[in-house]
Every structure is written in structure tokens, then in C-alpha cells.
Design an enzyme around this catalytic site. Structure first.
Site, PDB file in Angstrom:
ATOM      1  N   HIS A   2     -23.507  24.838  28.143  1.00 14.96           N
ATOM      2  CA  HIS A   2     -23.466  23.381  28.139  1.00 14.96           C
ATOM      3  C   HIS A   2     -22.091  22.869  27.679  1.00 14.96           C
ATOM      4  O   HIS A   2     -22.006  21.903  26.910  1.00 14.96           O
ATOM      5  CB  HIS A   2     -24.564  22.834  27.240  1.00 14.96           C
ATOM      6  CG  HIS A   2     -25.202  21.575  27.731  1.00 14.96           C
ATOM      7  ND1 HIS A   2     -24.473  20.429  27.980  1.00 14.96           N
ATOM      8  CD2 HIS A   2     -26.492  21.277  28.035  1.00 14.96           C
ATOM      9  CE1 HIS A   2     -25.295  19.475  28.385  1.00 14.96           C
ATOM     10  NE2 HIS A   2     -26.530  19.966  28.445  1.00 14.96           N
ATOM     11  N   GLU A  15     -23.067  22.488  34.644  1.00  8.57           N
ATOM     12  CA  GLU A  15     -24.009  23.484  34.137  1.00  8.57           C
ATOM     13  C   GLU A  15     -24.561  24.288  35.319  1.00  8.57           C
ATOM     14  O   GLU A  15     -25.423  23.821  36.052  1.00  8.57           O
ATOM     15  CB  GLU A  15     -25.154  22.806  33.400  1.00  8.57           C
ATOM     16  CG  GLU A  15     -24.727  21.933  32.235  1.00  8.57           C
ATOM     17  CD  GLU A  15     -25.822  20.970  31.825  1.00  8.57           C
ATOM     18  OE1 GLU A  15     -26.895  21.440  31.386  1.00  8.57           O
ATOM     19  OE2 GLU A  15     -25.619  19.745  31.969  1.00  8.57           O
ATOM     20  N   TYR A  44     -18.685  20.875  27.603  1.00  9.57           N
ATOM     21  CA  TYR A  44     -18.248  19.557  28.052  1.00  9.57           C
ATOM     22  C   TYR A  44     -16.731  19.570  28.208  1.00  9.57           C
ATOM     23  O   TYR A  44     -16.003  19.905  27.261  1.00  9.57           O
ATOM     24  CB  TYR A  44     -18.594  18.477  27.032  1.00  9.57           C
ATOM     25  CG  TYR A  44     -20.042  18.105  26.940  1.00  9.57           C
ATOM     26  CD1 TYR A  44     -20.491  16.861  27.375  1.00  9.57           C
ATOM     27  CD2 TYR A  44     -20.975  18.969  26.371  1.00  9.57           C
ATOM     28  CE1 TYR A  44     -21.827  16.492  27.262  1.00  9.57           C
ATOM     29  CE2 TYR A  44     -22.305  18.606  26.251  1.00  9.57           C
ATOM     30  CZ  TYR A  44     -22.716  17.369  26.695  1.00  9.57           C
ATOM     31  OH  TYR A  44     -24.047  17.007  26.574  1.00  9.57           O
ATOM     32  N   HIS A  75     -34.196  22.450  27.706  1.00  2.44           N
ATOM     33  CA  HIS A  75     -33.387  23.565  27.201  1.00  2.44           C
ATOM     34  C   HIS A  75     -34.165  24.504  26.283  1.00  2.44           C
ATOM     35  O   HIS A  75     -33.617  25.066  25.330  1.00  2.44           O
ATOM     36  CB  HIS A  75     -32.143  23.044  26.484  1.00  2.44           C
ATOM     37  CG  HIS A  75     -31.198  22.284  27.351  1.00  2.44           C
ATOM     38  ND1 HIS A  75     -31.023  22.569  28.693  1.00  2.44           N
ATOM     39  CD2 HIS A  75     -30.360  21.240  27.071  1.00  2.44           C
ATOM     40  CE1 HIS A  75     -30.115  21.741  29.209  1.00  2.44           C
ATOM     41  NE2 HIS A  75     -29.710  20.919  28.246  1.00  2.44           N
ATOM     42  N   ASN A  98     -32.252  23.318  31.216  1.00  2.53           N
ATOM     43  CA  ASN A  98     -32.692  22.070  31.821  1.00  2.53           C
ATOM     44  C   ASN A  98     -34.180  21.800  31.505  1.00  2.53           C
ATOM     45  O   ASN A  98     -34.709  22.303  30.538  1.00  2.53           O
ATOM     46  CB  ASN A  98     -32.402  22.040  33.325  1.00  2.53           C
ATOM     47  CG  ASN A  98     -31.977  20.660  33.799  1.00  2.53           C
ATOM     48  OD1 ASN A  98     -32.726  19.706  33.689  1.00  2.53           O
ATOM     49  ND2 ASN A  98     -30.771  20.558  34.328  1.00  2.53           N
ATOM     50  N   ARG A  99     -34.850  21.027  32.362  1.00  8.24           N
ATOM     51  CA  ARG A  99     -36.162  20.479  32.026  1.00  8.24           C
ATOM     52  C   ARG A  99     -37.319  21.211  32.716  1.00  8.24           C
ATOM     53  O   ARG A  99     -37.178  21.696  33.838  1.00  8.24           O
ATOM     54  CB  ARG A  99     -36.223  18.987  32.383  1.00  8.24           C
ATOM     55  CG  ARG A  99     -35.289  18.133  31.546  1.00  8.24           C
ATOM     56  CD  ARG A  99     -35.216  16.708  32.063  1.00  8.24           C
ATOM     57  NE  ARG A  99     -34.388  15.878  31.196  1.00  8.24           N
ATOM     58  CZ  ARG A  99     -33.060  15.777  31.292  1.00  8.24           C
ATOM     59  NH1 ARG A  99     -32.415  16.442  32.240  1.00  8.24           N
ATOM     60  NH2 ARG A  99     -32.390  15.009  30.462  1.00  8.24           N
ATOM     61  N   GLN A 153     -25.570  21.466  37.564  1.00 11.62           N
ATOM     62  CA  GLN A 153     -25.923  20.153  37.029  1.00 11.62           C
ATOM     63  C   GLN A 153     -24.631  19.441  36.632  1.00 11.62           C
ATOM     64  O   GLN A 153     -23.905  19.887  35.743  1.00 11.62           O
ATOM     65  CB  GLN A 153     -26.832  20.289  35.806  1.00 11.62           C
ATOM     66  CG  GLN A 153     -27.377  18.968  35.278  1.00 11.62           C
ATOM     67  CD  GLN A 153     -28.704  18.587  35.905  1.00 11.62           C
ATOM     68  OE1 GLN A 153     -29.248  19.311  36.739  1.00 11.62           O
ATOM     69  NE2 GLN A 153     -29.245  17.451  35.501  1.00 11.62           N
TER      70      GLN A 153
END
Length: 352
Positions: free
Chosen positions: A180, A317, A182, A106, A80-81, A289
Site C-alpha cells: 500500500h 496497488e 503512496y 485488508h 482490498n475489500r 487499484q
């Protein structure tokens, strides 16, 4: 339980990329790559007995190398950030590269996803597994300490894929890993997720500012459009005029897992009525997330030539909260020198 190793493709420099496929007695298949320890394929049976691949990905290594969506990738050292790419650790300031607007995302741009990991496969009482290992040098990505990182995927007989993360470093550093992956439980090629239902066992989330950095507030979901405590279709409110949704172009928010105490617990689940396939997410991490693929751009074809456009898939996540290093009230991601970090998340596939 069974496993196999096949050539997946080659890197631009000619290095081989191998795929490791795990199979259980139900015929469920999970394929991993030694490139980035990527989760490439997950084939499970639908309510009609047919197999569907329910995760997004690519058929060639080169597509992964330039993939801004991080399909199936292991992300670390920090997922993440981080605001401004800047943080302080033991009184020393660190500046990471800025690769997502004004922030670091990331741990990029030199991501683990683009590296070949040491790999092996086998089977034991817990199921078939593929294990991936990586040395990360002191200063790699801007983080302190030389680190040994291990990621192990295990497919069990109940169609659960457990991802176990481990790391130890020579200096106090940061450890916050995720995958990550999907999901599209109708099938990776269908592009249809808006009517799939989600439930998240969280009474609060961490709201973000205009550049997706948490404000520091832990806000109750009650009375907001962020509330997934009961089953809700992804598309029901995603386009509403609500600041948190408009800023992020959809859901891209950290949920605070209810009653978190560091033990593994059910955090979230999703289901597709058409296929009958569901997934349950169990984790020992404090946050998850929920991201609805708001920035998938459809530039590259996916597996089998599938078109991956905006919201072709969604992520759960599991993680520590975003920008935790700059929020003392969030659960820590600091890993002391010589101490081992361990974490585990299981994605269990069910057919209803």
C-alpha cells in the site's frame, strides 16, 4: 550494492523495530522496516541531481500502528475489500471481522502491518535485498490454514524495487497480497499530486457500489472519466459529477490490466513534470487499484513533520480484483493446500 541495519524505534512493549536500507551505485536508497515489512522511504534523484523521498510514511513505529491509510504496508492475506466480510471456500462459510463500513478491508483489524516480521538483508546478482517472513496461524484473521509468508524487496542497479511475495498453507486458503505504498513524485512533504500525470494500461475497470464493493461488471473505460489509457493529470476530472468518482470521493478503483496472462508486464506509470521523476509499475497480477488518497486525514505528521492531508499521495496497488471470493467471474484468489503462491511487482523509478 550495499545495505545496512539500524534501530528505527520501539514498540509499546519495548520491542525494537529495525530499518533496513538498501543502496545502489547511483545512490538510490530504499528503506524497509521489520514492522509490517513496511516500505518506509524511497530516495531518488530528480532532474537537478537532488535526492527526493517520494513515498509517504512516518518517523516513529507508533504512528504506523494506528495508520488508517496503510502507508507502505504489506497487506494480506487478502488485500482490498470482501463484501460483508463473508465468503465460502470448499463449501464452508467464513466470516471475517467487519472493519470498513459493512465490509472487511485488508484482512483487518488484526493486520500484518502491526506485527514484527523475521528479517534479514543481503546482496546478490539481482541487487541488494531485505527479506521478511511471518508465520500466520490457522484461523488467523479468520482465514483457514497455517501459512508461511515471505516478502522480499530487491533494489537493482536500474532503480527498480521488486517486491516478491510467497506463501504456502496447510489448508486451502486465500492469497492476495499487495503493498500500500503512496507516491508523491514531487517529494513526500510537498502535498502536491493533482498535476502529476498517470497512465494505466487497462481497457476496463470494475465499477463499485456505494460501499466500494464491485458490482461484478467489467466495464470498458472508453467514454468514461475512468479512462487513463493516455497520460492524464490526476486532478483533471477527479472532482467531476460522475457516480463512480463521487461515491469513492475520487479514484479508488480496480483496473483490469490489458491482456493479462500471469506474466510480468507494464501495468501503470506516473510522472511529475516539476521534479522529472517518474515511476513505472510492472506486475504479474491481474488488477491494479488506483487510489488517490481520498481519506488521508492529516491527523498525524508524516516524515520530517510533513502534513499529509487529503490526496497527499496516490497508490498503484497490484492485486486480484476486490471481493474476488464472491465473484466467480473474477480471477481467483484461492490457494490450494500445499501449493505455493508466488507473485512479483516492480516499481521502477526513472528521471525524465
Amino acid at each position: 550494492m550495499a545495505y545496512s541495519k539500524t534501530l528505527f524505534g520501539t514498540m509499546p512493549d519495548g520491542s525494537p523495530v529495525y530499518a533496513y536500507t538498501l543502496v545502489n551505485s547511483r545512490g538510490t536508497e530504499c528503506t524497509l522496516l521489520d514492522l509490517g515489512a513496511i516500505w518506509n522511504r524511497m530516495a531518488v534523484r530528480d532532474r537537478y541531481g537532488n535526492k527526493r523521498d517520494v513515498i509517504l510514511g512516518y518517523d516513529q513505529p507508533e504512528s504506523y500502528l494506528t495508520d488508517a491509510a496503510f502507508f507502505g504496508a504489506v497487506v494480506g492475506r487478502n488485500a482490498n475489500r470482501i463484501a460483508g466480510g463473508h465468503f465460502t471456500l470448499e463449501g464452508k462459510e467464513y466470516q471475517l471481522a467487519v472493519n470498513n463500513g459493512p465490509n472487511n478491508l485488508h484482512s483487518g483489524p488484526d493486520v500484518y502491518r502491526n506485527r514484527i516480521w523475521e528479517a534479514s538483508a543481503g546482496a546478490d546478482e539481482s541487487g541488494s535485498y531485505a527479506q521478511f517472513s511471518l508465520w500466520s496461524e490457522d484461523g488467523d484473521q479468520g482465514f483457514p490454514g497455517k501459512a508461511r509468508i515471505e516478502v522480499r524487496y530487491t533494489l537493482d542497479e536500474d532503480d527498480g524495487v521488486t517486491i516478491s511475495y510467497a506463501m504456502v498453507a496447510t489448508k486451502t486458503t486465500v492469497a492476495n497480497f499487495t503493498n500500500h505504498v503512496y507516491f508523491n513524485l514531487a517529494g513526500q512533504e510537498t502535498g502536491k499530486i493533482m498535476d502529476q500525470k498517470v497512465r494505466i494500461l487497462a481497457d476496463a475497470f470494475t465499477p463499485t457500489d456505494a460501499v466500494s464493493i464491485p458490482t461484478g461488471e467489467i466495464r470498458p473505460v472508453a467514454g468514461t472519466l475512468m479512462d487513463f489509457r493516455e497520460w492524464k493529470e490526476i486532478g483533471r476530472e477527479i472532482g467531476a459529477d460522475y457516480e463512480q468518482l463521487t461515491q469513492a470521493a475520487g479514484y479508488d478503483h480496480n483496473y483490469v490490466i490489458r491482456d493479462w496472462d500471469g506474466t510480468v508486464r507494464l501495468a501503470a506509470e506516473a510522472a511529475c513534470e516539476e521534479s522529472g521523476i517518474g515511476v513505472e509499475v510492472y506486475t504479474d497480477r491481474p488488477g491494479v487499484q488506483f487510489y488517490t488518497g481520498n481519506y488521508i486525514d492529516g491527523e498525524k505528521p508524516g516524515k520530517g513533520g510533513a502534513a499529509y492531508d487529503k490526496r497527499a499521495g496516490y497508490c498503484f496497488e497490484t492485486q486480484a480484483y476486490p471481493d474476488t471470493l464472491n465473484h466467480p467471474n473474477f480471477p481467483t484468489t484461492v490457494l490450494p493446500e500445499g501449493k505455493e503462491f508466488h507473485s512479483a511487482t516492480t516499481y521502477r523509478f526513472v528521471c525524465r
